[in-house]
Design a protein around this motif. Sequence first.
Motif, mmCIF file in Angstrom:
data_model
loop_
_atom_site.group_PDB
_atom_site.id
_atom_site.type_symbol
_atom_site.label_atom_id
_atom_site.label_comp_id
_atom_site.label_asym_id
_atom_site.label_seq_id
_atom_site.Cartn_x
_atom_site.Cartn_y
_atom_site.Cartn_z
ATOM 1 N N LEU A 54 5.314 10.594 6.614
ATOM 2 C CA LEU A 54 5.803 9.228 6.709
ATOM 3 C C LEU A 54 5.914 8.621 5.317
ATOM 4 C CD1 LEU A 54 6.366 6.706 8.522
ATOM 5 C CD2 LEU A 54 3.950 6.201 8.345
ATOM 6 N N TYR A 55 4.993 8.932 4.474
ATOM 7 C CA TYR A 55 4.960 8.335 3.144
ATOM 8 C C TYR A 55 5.587 9.280 2.127
ATOM 9 C CZ TYR A 55 2.046 4.704 5.138
ATOM 10 O OH TYR A 55 1.572 3.661 5.902
ATOM 11 N N THR A 56 6.914 9.119 2.042
ATOM 12 C CA THR A 56 7.622 9.867 1.001
ATOM 13 C C THR A 56 7.347 9.201 -0.333
ATOM 14 O OG1 THR A 56 9.513 8.407 1.262
ATOM 15 C CG2 THR A 56 9.489 10.410 2.617
ATOM 16 N N ASP A 57 7.728 9.884 -1.388
ATOM 17 C CA ASP A 57 7.516 9.314 -2.724
ATOM 18 C C ASP A 57 8.230 7.970 -2.863
ATOM 19 O OD1 ASP A 57 7.367 12.354 -4.795
ATOM 20 O OD2 ASP A 57 6.062 11.542 -3.219
ATOM 21 N N GLU A 58 9.406 7.886 -2.280
ATOM 22 C CA GLU A 58 10.159 6.627 -2.413
ATOM 23 C C GLU A 58 9.459 5.504 -1.664
ATOM 24 O OE1 GLU A 58 12.467 9.923 -3.431
ATOM 25 O OE2 GLU A 58 11.578 9.542 -1.454
ATOM 26 N N LYS A 59 8.987 5.851 -0.478
ATOM 27 C CA LYS A 59 8.306 4.848 0.349
ATOM 28 C C LYS A 59 7.021 4.377 -0.338
ATOM 29 C CE LYS A 59 7.294 2.983 4.533
ATOM 30 N NZ LYS A 59 8.091 1.935 5.158
ATOM 31 N N ILE A 60 6.308 5.329 -0.898
ATOM 32 C CA ILE A 60 5.054 5.006 -1.582
ATOM 33 C C ILE A 60 5.339 4.068 -2.755
ATOM 34 C CG2 ILE A 60 3.160 5.934 -2.990
ATOM 35 C CD1 ILE A 60 3.431 8.508 -1.275
ATOM 36 N N ALA A 61 6.369 4.426 -3.527
ATOM 37 C CA ALA A 61 6.692 3.608 -4.698
ATOM 38 C C ALA A 61 7.074 2.196 -4.284
ATOM 39 C CB ALA A 61 7.840 4.265 -5.480
ATOM 40 N N GLN A 62 7.791 2.102 -3.172
ATOM 41 C CA GLN A 62 8.223 0.787 -2.704
ATOM 42 C C GLN A 62 7.019 -0.058 -2.274
ATOM 43 O OE1 GLN A 62 10.230 0.824 1.108
ATOM 44 N NE2 GLN A 62 9.629 -1.314 1.267
ATOM 45 N N ILE A 63 6.126 0.544 -1.476
ATOM 46 C CA ILE A 63 4.936 -0.178 -1.023
ATOM 47 C C ILE A 63 4.055 -0.529 -2.225
ATOM 48 C CG2 ILE A 63 2.796 0.036 0.313
ATOM 49 C CD1 ILE A 63 4.325 1.812 2.267
ATOM 50 N N TYR A 64 3.959 0.411 -3.126
ATOM 51 C CA TYR A 64 3.123 0.192 -4.316
ATOM 52 C C TYR A 64 3.640 -0.997 -5.124
ATOM 53 C CZ TYR A 64 0.818 1.199 -8.772
ATOM 54 O OH TYR A 64 0.085 1.106 -9.937
#
Lengths: 345, 163
Positions: free
Chosen positions: B4-14
């Motif tokens: 669920l937590y792709t690198d892009e998703k992680i970066a966005q949430i971060y």
Amino acid sequence: MNKQELYSAFESLNPTEEQKQRMLDNIMAQKSRCTQKAATQIWKKVYIPACSMVAAALMLAVVSGVLAPGNVTNDTYLTRMSEQGATNAAVVSQYKESDKAATYSDETDSIKKALSPQDEKVPEYNKSTESIIAGNTSNKNEVKTDGSGPELEIIPGEVATFALNINTASVPLRSRFADEEKAPAEGTGEDVMVANDKIGAVSAGGLGASGSSGGAATVTYGEFCHNIGFDIKTRLMLPHDMRDITDEQVTLLGSDSRTEWDLVYQGNDNRILTINISRDIDQNMQYFENDSFIKTDFSGTHGVVIYDGLGYTSYINDNDIAYVVNTNITEAELTSLLLSMTSKR
Amino acid sequence: MSNLYTDEKIAQIYDQYVNMVYKICLMMLKNPGDAEDVTQNVFLKLIKSGKEYESEKHLKASLIVIAQNECKNQLKHWWHAKRDSFDDIPEPSYHQQTADTDVANAVKSLPDKYKIPVYLFYYEGYTSEEISKMLGINHSTVRSHLAEARKRLKLILKEDNDE
């Protein structure tokens, strides 16, 4: 002071761009490392169960003295360091300079080494956390408490080792849980083994091996759980933060969930106190019969001070209440209690 | 590790929440080094949970609670108790000194139980009821904490001005 000033004050606490980038890089690196580890899970599920039985047998043999722990292991280093009265920093420094440091780039190899106590093995030094990554274990009776040791990170598949807590005459074991609801291991034993992502206790005469003792907990690589201590005097696993245990030699047994703490204390006179601390809002003093009472002090992170000749301070959070039940129970009942505390979670 | 937590998703949430998480950690742990470590732990915990949240609001609330709990874990750890405080170290470490205002320092000096409610109320704009639900404490307790925190901040800042 107005709301705008407060708002601005909080704005000033933001991290810098450099800090943000550094944290993100570390997060991504750790994520990548865990993904790599997860990719080998299928292989481990086949290999580890077979090897864990062999390892358990070998460790029992070591504990019972059949196999002499003559190899260079993490515990041997700790023992040597503590005998020399080395400080924590010195031990860490020693590991850093050791030319025998093993690397864990090959997971297969590291698991094989971990499960074979005959191999000479020095754990890897983790530069970013300044911690020692667990390696082989050997005869725990050699662990001393007159020195200090580094904090150790447990890797699933590895046989866990220990750091030394000089204040409590015990050996805290740390590993991280993927799921905070999982209880740490409980039970008596001299060795702790991490195999197939489980922590258990291997005992030479206590409650039994992993799965049959006070419990097993799931460990995922890179995760840390609550402290688990091993008291070398009583040979009891102490799944709790063991700071502030006084000279009264209280043995702290129990577990620490984030919502409820169940603590069992055995005092010098073998009286057993059971303490149940739940998160509730009650800042009143609580008094009970049986010569014991609890004073609650909610000034920050300090909490319960239990008076019954024990003088133990437990760190609980604000707004927690605690009550003590003072009773005498037999060893069998204590065992049963530990098992039931584990199965609750 | 969850997909669920792709690198892009992680970066966005971060990007969206790192300031908030870091501030909570800095307030509770009082030094940037520890705050960085625990901030990282918070996001890693989120990633490893693989959990999908109903809404941004839920995600934000979860991060706040995780941050608070991780800070408490850090403060309780025996390692933390046995080491020297950064304040005692004469030479500056690699940690960057933050340019804190008087008010920021005053907030940091509050007891832990007041800091997070104050932050959530005055900065994040949560109501006392929302704070109560998020942190799992009584509504009246939240209100009394905010009132007490205000009193203490005024006292601290008045003392600073008098000096």
